[in-house]
Scaffold this motif. Structure first.
Motif, PDB file in Angstrom:
ATOM      1  N   MET A   1       0.850  -1.188   0.000  1.00 40.84           N
ATOM      2  CA  MET A   1       0.000   0.000   0.000  1.00 40.84           C
ATOM      3  C   MET A   1       0.889   1.243   0.000  1.00 40.84           C
ATOM      4  N   GLN A  67      -7.620   7.628  -4.232  1.00 45.43           N
ATOM      5  CA  GLN A  67      -7.951   6.226  -3.987  1.00 45.43           C
ATOM      6  C   GLN A  67      -7.208   5.318  -4.957  1.00 45.43           C
ATOM      7  N   GLN A  68      -7.184   5.685  -6.239  1.00 45.75           N
ATOM      8  CA  GLN A  68      -6.418   4.912  -7.225  1.00 45.75           C
ATOM      9  C   GLN A  68      -4.940   4.909  -6.860  1.00 45.75           C
ATOM     10  N   ASN A  71      -4.014   2.469  -4.206  1.00 47.71           N
ATOM     11  CA  ASN A  71      -4.094   1.062  -4.600  1.00 47.71           C
ATOM     12  C   ASN A  71      -2.808   0.548  -5.239  1.00 47.71           C
TER      13      ASN A  71
END
Length: 269
Positions: A1, A67-68, A71
């Protein structure tokens, strides 16, 4: 992450952005710094998978969300949110996904090339100049899962944005080495790899040869073909039979035909 270590740059006059523009536009700057730009989520993802070290990620949040970003499977890395103006200044393509990365180039010296098999299949291109052709060759090599691509006497650096774009990221998926023709021939002989040169002179039809042994297939440019040094050291010159009026085809197309014949033979051995 990915841990987002957030910075923000909104001005195209920012010193760091000016440095990145130089990386984008000048081969000399890429070679001097050992850095280059990657654009697009697929390309960035393939670079990560290919073991390339990313120094910085830049993203335009209207096209690529936090958010992308979170990931992406990465260790902590400097991350910069950029404005539309900055993004458009750095982006090479008109349509892309809003993410760029600054990456460290790898070593591609022929003397450091190693194989994971005793019967390698290698694709070699001598002095390719057009980034589009190089990109297409790399796509072919990836599709065939060759053991290595070797560029002899390179005229364009591998991290040219046009090569990254035209290869759709396959510059990151292939094992690639570079060197001059003599170095590469010496390397192939030291590994007992048969040399098959795509050439008109003293050639036999390509499908008559046995490519199930350690094999290197060598292609040259459409304009000049292969240098005499290759032809002198060839195990066998090979030719693709032509049924029209011309006697040559695009180098990436020829490479695809030859490489996939080798793959066909190996699959049915």
């Amino acid at each position: 992450m990915l841990q987002i270590i957030m910075k923000e740059i909104t001005s195209t006059q920012n010193t760091y952005i000016k440095q990145l523009v130089q990386l984008k536009e000048k081969s000399r700057e890429r070679k001097k710094s050992g850095l280059f730009l990657i654009e697009g989520i697929r390309e960035v993802t393939l670079a990560i998978k290919g073991g390339f070290e990313l120094e910085t990620i830049l993203f335009y949040p209207e096209l690529f969300s936090e958010q992308q970003l979170s990931n992406l499977t990465l260790s902590d890395i400097s991350t910069i949110e950029i404005s539309k103006d900055v993004y458009e200044k750095l982006a090479y393509r008109e349509t892309t996904e809003g993410i760029l990365a600054v990456a460290k180039s790898k070593n591609h010296d022929i003397n450091d090339l190693e194989f994971n098999t005793k019967i390698p299949l290698v694709l070699i291109a001598e002095a390719p100049e057009k980034p589009g052709n190089i990109g297409a060759i790399l796509r072919t090599a990836d599709a065939a899962n060759v053991d290595a691509v070797i560029i002899a006497n390179p005229k364009t650096d591998l991290y040219n944005p046009n090569i990254i774009r035209s290869s759709v990221g396959c510059v990151f998926t292939n094992t690639i080495a570079t060197g001059n023709t003599n170095e590469i021939i010496e390397f192939l002989k030291s590994k007992n790899i048969n040399i098959y040169c795509a050439a008109l002179q003293a050639s036999v039809e390509y499908h008559t040869q046995d490519f199930t042994k350690p094999t290197a297939i060598i292609v040259g440019t459409e304009a000049t073909g292969l240098s005499d040094e290759w032809l002198k050291n060839s195990t066998q010159n090979i030719i693709i039979p032509m049924q029209g009026e011309i006697d040559s085809m695009n180098v990436s197309v020829a490479a695809g035909i030859l490489i996939f014949e080798a793959k066909r033979q190996r699959d049915f051995k």
